[in-house]
Design a protein around this motif. Structure first.
Motif, short mmCIF file in Angstrom:
data_model
loop_
_atom_site.label_atom_id
_atom_site.label_comp_id
_atom_site.label_asym_id
_atom_site.label_seq_id
_atom_site.Cartn_x
_atom_site.Cartn_y
_atom_site.Cartn_z
N ARG A 14 0.85 6.84 -6.55
CA ARG A 14 -0.28 7.73 -6.82
C ARG A 14 0.10 9.19 -6.54
NH1 ARG A 14 -5.38 7.38 -3.11
NH2 ARG A 14 -4.13 8.89 -1.95
N PHE A 63 -8.90 -6.82 -4.35
CA PHE A 63 -8.32 -7.64 -5.40
C PHE A 63 -9.41 -8.37 -6.17
CE2 PHE A 63 -5.36 -7.22 -1.91
CZ PHE A 63 -4.16 -6.88 -2.53
N SER A 114 -5.09 -17.17 -12.88
CA SER A 114 -4.76 -16.70 -14.22
C SER A 114 -4.83 -15.19 -14.35
CB SER A 114 -5.69 -17.37 -15.23
OG SER A 114 -7.02 -17.03 -14.95
N GLY A 115 -5.31 -14.52 -13.36
CA GLY A 115 -5.33 -13.06 -13.46
C GLY A 115 -5.60 -12.45 -12.10
N VAL A 116 -4.82 -11.43 -11.73
CA VAL A 116 -5.07 -10.73 -10.47
C VAL A 116 -5.03 -9.25 -10.78
CG1 VAL A 116 -4.31 -10.28 -8.11
CG2 VAL A 116 -3.91 -12.53 -9.15
N THR A 117 -6.00 -8.53 -10.29
CA THR A 117 -5.95 -7.08 -10.42
C THR A 117 -6.02 -6.47 -9.04
OG1 THR A 117 -7.03 -7.16 -12.56
CG2 THR A 117 -7.08 -5.06 -11.39
N THR A 118 -5.04 -5.65 -8.74
CA THR A 118 -5.03 -4.95 -7.46
C THR A 118 -5.73 -3.61 -7.66
OG1 THR A 118 -2.94 -5.97 -6.90
CG2 THR A 118 -3.55 -4.00 -5.66
N VAL A 132 0.25 -10.30 -7.05
CA VAL A 132 -0.93 -9.43 -7.09
C VAL A 132 -1.09 -8.75 -8.45
CG1 VAL A 132 -0.90 -9.05 -4.60
CG2 VAL A 132 0.30 -7.45 -6.11
N GLN A 138 0.83 -1.21 0.00
CA GLN A 138 0.00 0.00 0.00
C GLN A 138 0.86 1.25 0.00
OE1 GLN A 138 -4.20 -1.44 1.99
NE2 GLN A 138 -2.74 -0.46 3.35
N ARG A 148 -2.22 -9.80 -16.61
CA ARG A 148 -3.07 -10.97 -16.50
C ARG A 148 -2.24 -12.22 -16.57
NH1 ARG A 148 -8.10 -11.44 -16.38
NH2 ARG A 148 -8.26 -12.78 -18.14
N ARG A 182 -14.00 -10.03 -18.06
CA ARG A 182 -12.74 -10.55 -18.59
C ARG A 182 -12.40 -11.92 -18.03
NH1 ARG A 182 -7.50 -7.30 -17.93
NH2 ARG A 182 -8.58 -5.33 -17.73
N SER A 183 -12.93 -12.20 -16.82
CA SER A 183 -12.61 -13.48 -16.21
C SER A 183 -13.21 -14.63 -17.00
CB SER A 183 -13.14 -13.51 -14.78
OG SER A 183 -14.55 -13.60 -14.82
N ASP A 229 -6.27 -0.12 -6.16
CA ASP A 229 -5.78 0.77 -5.10
C ASP A 229 -6.60 2.05 -5.05
OD1 ASP A 229 -4.99 2.00 -7.41
OD2 ASP A 229 -2.89 2.24 -6.86
N GLU A 230 -7.72 2.05 -5.75
CA GLU A 230 -8.52 3.28 -5.80
C GLU A 230 -9.06 3.68 -4.44
OE1 GLU A 230 -8.67 0.83 -7.91
OE2 GLU A 230 -8.89 1.56 -9.97
N LEU A 275 -7.44 3.63 -1.67
CA LEU A 275 -6.42 4.22 -0.79
C LEU A 275 -6.83 5.66 -0.49
CD1 LEU A 275 -2.92 3.25 -2.27
CD2 LEU A 275 -3.78 2.68 0.00
N PRO A 276 -6.80 6.06 0.76
CA PRO A 276 -7.24 7.42 1.08
C PRO A 276 -6.14 8.44 0.79
CG PRO A 276 -6.56 6.30 3.05
CD PRO A 276 -6.38 5.30 1.93
N ARG A 300 -15.51 -0.79 -13.29
CA ARG A 300 -14.20 -1.41 -13.42
C ARG A 300 -14.27 -2.88 -13.00
NH1 ARG A 300 -8.70 -1.08 -13.46
NH2 ARG A 300 -7.72 -1.50 -11.47
N TYR A 346 -6.64 -1.31 2.63
CA TYR A 346 -7.46 -0.54 1.69
C TYR A 346 -7.59 -1.21 0.33
CZ TYR A 346 -6.61 3.31 4.97
OH TYR A 346 -6.55 4.11 6.07
N LEU A 347 -6.67 -2.11 0.05
CA LEU A 347 -6.64 -2.67 -1.30
C LEU A 347 -7.74 -3.70 -1.50
CD1 LEU A 347 -2.78 -3.20 -1.81
CD2 LEU A 347 -4.19 -1.23 -2.42
#
Lengths: 107, 708
Positions: free
Chosen positions: A68, B214, B190-194, A93, A61, A107, B272-273, B196-197, B199-200, B265, B211-212
């Motif tokens: 950011r 996944f 096969s796919g991971v998206t983090t 991740v 983080q 991906r 996509r999965s 972070d939107e 996050l304050p 999103r 905050y994350l």
């Protein structure tokens, strides 16, 4: 754990942030001010994680916050060198592109 | 406004919305039972359940959420065509809907904690529902927390996981990264998206909080329960969802909605999965919530499963589709009240202007025109379609018909006819009486009907239409009808009609509304027909309306109710007694005549050969002063009965706004309200119906059939 690097002569705002040791929930509270200090007033920042031995979500983080904030403040951000454990976690991740400053996800 | 008050207001909104949705659900289910064409109706019913669950989640009404969840799952499978629509299905779903009504009413009463008394019924109902879910591929559905209990593995397919750990999870030693890493034990990540939107701001960040979020795609042959089990320890304070291609649309909707503004999103990542065929996605809701029916008020946007939702505060919802807005009825009433005073003040100004110059009169004329526009507009705000009231009777007809072994179809027409909300609120009970009467006594059993050469299925019709400033509601059945001779005979028996009187047919049917008639024992279907009819009439009359019956023995009965469109404003006729002004509703004034010199002492008047009973307002209202040499009679009519009001002077027509009387006057006989005159004076509005009752009480039965 971390040390804002000496500013290079001639360009005081080009900085290096060296993070080392554990970058986890145990150390996040003390690392956050360092990250923010490194960002403050900088024009370019390189984050060196070569010395990191452990990275968890709290540490991640902080890296993402730095990314950011740098983008928001127009700071040129670069990564490296990075420790193997950091690459490994980023791969898990889906953030393998982060240290290169590229896309946010794979991906 | 305190947070507590805000919350209370929000809960009140929830209750109102839930009631509306449950009404929709009921009519939808009944439509399905009647074999209405599926998809749209099923969707509407499903959406109602879905929205209620989501909103209930916002307020932590866990019992409603849990109950509705099962209902929703069944409906989702109906929607997917996996469960066929049948009478048995509807019979299982209707009581669930009723149970939700009970649960919501409990919330409305301020009890937000589950009531143990509700539990046994709820469990029994859920038991029936689970029967529909227990078919193949039912168990261990996504995120339901059903652990894999040795059930056979599924084929290898993509599974989408949405992982949001609770804020304290890191401090508690639960790191999402470790969990994601562990998932590779079950298959190929096969796919991971983090994300972070969430996050304050740097300055407000708690570095030890999580905050994350996944989004993970896992290709695995493990069933969903096994995958979900991995997160058993985090599920309590986190939001973990596990979906595969068997996921219902609502589960995806739920997930998307739980991410609020980030929903689109997440949706993209779910697509996509590969767990959903992409063409089916066109109907997905806008991120942040669903707008039920596409036309719902902005306030009914839901943020399901929103314990963690970024926009969990109901006050912040909305901004989607503002074609209708919800306004506090009391606020509307205040507006109409103020507009009423404006009308009165305008009339006063116009009166003054008559003494002013040409220019002033023209200006005031324009203002008056605008005021009338404002008045009409304000009243229209409170107009609602009567269809909602009609809709309630679907269920009544369904249930009562079933209980009586009668097959009755309800036909509704003119449901979009608009009428003042205050009228709608008062018409429900009288209509209920009429509908019940028609079902109980009007419509025959199928056998009787067939024997009489009628179709076995009876028809009950509710119809509404506008007619010269009134709304007319007609309740018609095609049952056995009412025999006027038997009514007359019964009335004679009870002494309601003189033995030798021969009232007209309509007057005979009017006898059905007589209290003396209605209290008759239920010795026959005929007398049963009269039960409660006097109450019906009283309610209608209280709304300044009228009611009449017509019937053809053997073919059916029709009851016609006529009501004013609004209760707030009437055209009045001003009369003076001494220095006091009274207002008589103009639509009840038939004519005005002068009292002939020879009739001054009598209590009746010979009006073109008919006897007209007289009421002396001066006496009745105890107005002080001396009777003038010339008196006038205002002939008023109510429910076919004419009466003369003796007054001093006739002062002309006047549009007036009815203001309710304070409790002080509540028991004053013959007064229905008050109003303020243009000169600021207060005038009482005569309640003609009450006066007529007064006359009839004193003078019946002679006065009963004035027309002969």
């Amino acid at each position: 754990v971390s040390t804002p690097a000496d500013p290079g002569p001639g360009d005081p705002e080009r900085r290096i942030l060296e993070l080392a040791g554990e970058l986890t929930v145990q150390t996040a509270a003390e690392t956050l001010p360092d990250v923010l200090a490194a960002l403050d007033g900088s024009t370019a920042l390189r984050i060196d994680t070569a010395g990191v031995v452990e990275l968890d979500t709290a540490g991640l983080q902080l890296l993402l916050l730095a990314r950011r904030e740098a983008a928001a403040r127009g700071i040129e951000l670069s990564w490296g060198p990075t420790a193997p454990v950091v690459d490994e976690v980023l791969a898990i991740v889906g953030l393998t592109g982060v240290p290169a400053g590229a896309g946010r996800e794979t991906r | 406004v305190s947070v507590e008050e805000e919350l209370r207001a929000a809960v009140a909104t929830f209750v109102v919305e839930a009631a509306e949705l449950l009404a929709e659900m009921e009519s939808g289910l009944l439509e399905l039972e009647r074999g209405a064409d599926g998809d749209e109706v099923v969707n509407a019913v499903f959406r109602a359940a879905h929205t209620i669950k989501g909103s209930a989640g916002l307020f932590g009404l866990d019992d409603i959420v849990a109950f509705t969840h099962v209902l929703e799952s069944v409906l989702d499978r109906v929607r997917a065509g996996e469960i066929a629509i049948s009478a048995e299905l509807v019979a299982s779903l209707l009581p669930c809907r009723d149970h939700l009504v009970v649960l919501c009413e409990r919330v409305a009463a301020g009890q937000t904690a589950p009531d143990p008394r509700d539990l046994p019924i709820g469990e029994e109902l859920l038991g029936r529902l689970r029967g529909y879910l227990a078919e193949p591929d039912g168990p261990g559905r996504a995120g339901d927390g059903t652990p894999g209990d040795g059930t056979p593995a599924a084929p290898v397919r993509p599974v989408h996981l949405s992982l949001r750990f609770g804020p304290d999870s890191l401090r508690n030693g639960m790191d999402p990264i470790s969990f994601i890493h562990y998932l590779s034990v079950l298959g190929e990540v096969s796919g991971v998206t983090t994300m972070d939107e969430l996050l304050p701001q740097a300055c407000s960040m708690d570095p030890e909080a999580c905050y994350l979020a996944f989004q993970v795609t896992l290709r695995t042959d493990a069933n969903l329960g096994t995958v979900a089990e991995v997160f058993d320890f985090v599920r309590d304070d986190g939001d973990i969802r596990v979906l595969d291609s068997a996921a219902g649309q609502h589960e995806i909707d739920d997930l998307v909605a739980s991410f609020g503004p980030l929903g689109s999103r997440v949706l993209e990542l779910v697509e996509r999965s590969g767990i959903v065929p992409v063409p089916g996605l066109s109907g997905l809701p806008v991120p942040g919530g669903t707008v039920p029916g596409g036309s719902g008020p902005a306030g009914s946007v839901t943020v399901p499963g929103a314990r963690q939702a970024p926009e969990g505060r109901p006050g912040e919802r909305g901004g989607h589709d503002i074609r209708t807005i919800r306004v506090d009825a009391a606020r509307l009433d205040r507006l109409i009240d103020t507009v009423g005073e404006l009308v009165i003040a305008g009339a006063g100004a116009a009166e003054c202007a008559q003494r002013g110059g040409e220019e002033l009169r023209a200006a005031i004329g324009e203002v008056t025109r605008l005021i009338e526009g404002v008045r009409d507009g304000a009243l229209r705000l409170r107009m609602v379609p009567i269809g909602t009231t009609f809709g309630r009777f679907q269920r009544v007809v369904h249930d009562v018909g079933a209980a009586l072994g009668k097959d009755v179809s309800l036909v509704i027409s003119g449901g979009d006819t608009e009428v003042d909300k205050a009228v709608v609120e008062h018409i429900g009970d009288p209509l209920m009486h009429l509908v019940r009467n028609a079902l109980d006594h009007g419509i025959e059993s199928p056998a009787e009907r067939v024997a009489a050469g009628k179709p076995a299925q009876g028809t009950l019709e509710l119809r509404a239409f506008h007619d010269s400033g009134s709304i007319v509601v007609v309740v018609t059945d095609d049952g056995r009808g009412i025999d006027p001779d038997r009514v007359l005979a019964t009335a004679r028996e009870r002494g309601l009609v003189e033995p030798d009187a021969t009232p007209s047919e309509s007057d005979v049917y009017a006898l059905l509304f007589e209290p003396g008639f209605s209290t008759a024992q239920q010795v026959s279907d005929l007398s049963g027909r009269g039960v409660g009819m006097d109450v019906v009439k009283r309610n209608v009359v209280a709304l300044r309306g009228g009611i009449e019956v017509s019937s053809t023995p053997g073919a059916g009965t029709s009851v016609r109710i006529r009501l004013p469109l609004t209760l707030a404003i009437i055209d009045g006729f001003m009369v003076g007694v001494g220095a006091t002004t009274f207002v008589v509703p103009l639509d009840q004034v038939i004519e005005c005549v002068a009292v002939p010199p020879d009739g001054r002492g009598r209590d009746y008047l010979d009006l073109r050969g008919e006897v007209l009973p007289l009421i002396r307002l001066r006496q009745l209202m105890a107005v002080p002063g001396v009777r003038p040499a010339r008196e006038n009679v205002v002939v008023v009519e109510h429910a076919g009965v004419r009466t003369g009001l003796v007054v001093d002077t006739l002062r002309g027509e006047f549009q007036t706004v009815i203001k309710p009387l304070g409790p002080l006057f509540a028991r004053v006989r013959g007064v229905g309200g008050s109003t303020i005159l243009g000169n600021g004076e207060v005038a009482l509005i005569i309640d003609v119906a009450a006066l007529v009752r007064h006359v009839m009480a004193g003078a019946a039965p002679a006065a009963l059939t004035p027309g002969g």
